[in-house]
Design a protein around this motif. Structure first.
Motif, mmCIF file in Angstrom:
data_model
loop_
_atom_site.group_PDB
_atom_site.id
_atom_site.type_symbol
_atom_site.label_atom_id
_atom_site.label_comp_id
_atom_site.label_asym_id
_atom_site.label_seq_id
_atom_site.Cartn_x
_atom_site.Cartn_y
_atom_site.Cartn_z
ATOM 1 N N VAL A 223 4.697 25.838 25.263
ATOM 2 C CA VAL A 223 3.391 25.215 25.529
ATOM 3 C C VAL A 223 3.563 23.740 25.897
ATOM 4 C CG1 VAL A 223 1.205 24.566 24.469
ATOM 5 C CG2 VAL A 223 2.154 26.843 24.057
ATOM 6 N N GLY A 224 4.509 23.055 25.213
ATOM 7 C CA GLY A 224 4.723 21.651 25.522
ATOM 8 C C GLY A 224 5.272 21.431 26.928
ATOM 9 N N ALA A 226 4.803 23.416 29.511
ATOM 10 C CA ALA A 226 3.735 23.686 30.485
ATOM 11 C C ALA A 226 2.790 22.501 30.613
ATOM 12 C CB ALA A 226 2.968 24.940 30.080
ATOM 13 N N LEU A 227 2.483 21.881 29.491
ATOM 14 C CA LEU A 227 1.594 20.704 29.559
ATOM 15 C C LEU A 227 2.241 19.564 30.329
ATOM 16 C CD1 LEU A 227 0.168 20.699 25.897
ATOM 17 C CD2 LEU A 227 -1.013 21.370 28.016
ATOM 18 N N LEU A 230 1.929 20.341 34.061
ATOM 19 C CA LEU A 230 0.564 20.132 34.545
ATOM 20 C C LEU A 230 0.226 18.653 34.657
ATOM 21 C CD1 LEU A 230 -1.376 22.925 32.591
ATOM 22 C CD2 LEU A 230 -0.798 22.887 35.040
ATOM 23 N N GLY A 231 0.696 17.873 33.686
ATOM 24 C CA GLY A 231 0.418 16.446 33.749
ATOM 25 C C GLY A 231 1.104 15.768 34.935
#
Length: 247
Positions: A223-224, A226-227, A230-231
């Protein structure tokens, strides 16, 4: 037939005639092998039964005497003399008379020695010592003295030397009770184990919290990532739009 009738009459006469003055003696009680008070077994002095002159007595008197002695030997369980006397009664008058004069005493001595030896079975030290002394002597008088008196004196000494049953019964429960209640001086108390979070849980964190491992750690890392992607993408798009607007 005449011989059988004569033998029956002689046996009746032998039982009716008093055996000896010693038979009227009062018998004092004594102790048996189990230290119980019983009536003494007295052995007759067969010599006192011979109240006739065997050289001048008639055949009838000799046979009456022989039947008296036979009855005494059976009552006292004297197997050697009893058997020998019965054989002479079935034989000739001369043979019976000669047996009563001499050979009877040899057979009687053997019986007395057998009776003395029987008293030593499972006997105490005093009885065994007194019996051995009588056997070593071997005489008729010594054997009779032991069987009628010495045996009971020695047996009383052996019984008196035995421990009292009441004393042993009293000492045994108290000793066992004391041993069961009193703890052993060498015994030590076994420590009770206690639970410890820091020692029983390897790799544990502070305040007792457990670290995240396995599948949960992979999910968080994914999850980290992927974030972050995206950022980064949003940053690039916003920069491009800004450059266009300025131009």
């Amino acid at each position: 037939m005449r011989r059988q009738i004569s033998a029956g009459v002689l046996m009746a006469l032998a039982l009716l005639i008093p055996a000896a003055p010693a038979a009227a003696q009062a018998v004092t009680p004594g102790l048996d092998a189990d230290c119980q008070t019983v009536e003494r077994k007295l052995f007759k002095d067969i010599r006192t039964l011979v109240t006739i002159d065997l050289d001048t007595a008639t055949d009838t008197e000799v046979r009456v005497l022989a039947n008296q002695i036979l009855a005494a030997t059976k009552a006292e369980s004297l197997p050697v003399l009893s058997r020998a006397m019965q054989e002479r009664l079935d034989g000739t008058e001369e043979d019976l008379r000669a047996f009563l004069k001499k050979s009877m005493y040899s057979a009687w001595t053997v019986d007395l020695r057998i009776a003395v030896g029987r008293t030593t079975v499972d006997a105490g030290t005093n009885v065994q010592a007194a019996a051995q002394k009588a056997l070593n002597d071997g005489g008729i008088d010594v054997s009779l003295a032991f069987l009628n008196e010495g045996l009971y004196v020695a047996r009383a000494l052996d019984c008196a030397a035995q421990p009292s049953p009441s004393a042993s019964a009293t000492a045994s429960p108290s000793a066992s009770a004391t041993a069961s209640v009193t703890p052993s001086a060498t015994s030590t108390a076994t420590p009770v184990p206690t639970a410890s979070a820091s020692t029983d849980t390897p790799g544990g964190g502070e305040d007792g919290e457990l670290p995240l491992t396995g599948a949960d750690t992979g999910i968080v890392a994914g999850v980290g990532g992927a974030l972050l992607l995206l950022g980064g993408a949003g940053y690039l798009i916003g920069r491009r739009r800004r450059s266009r607007f300025v131009a």
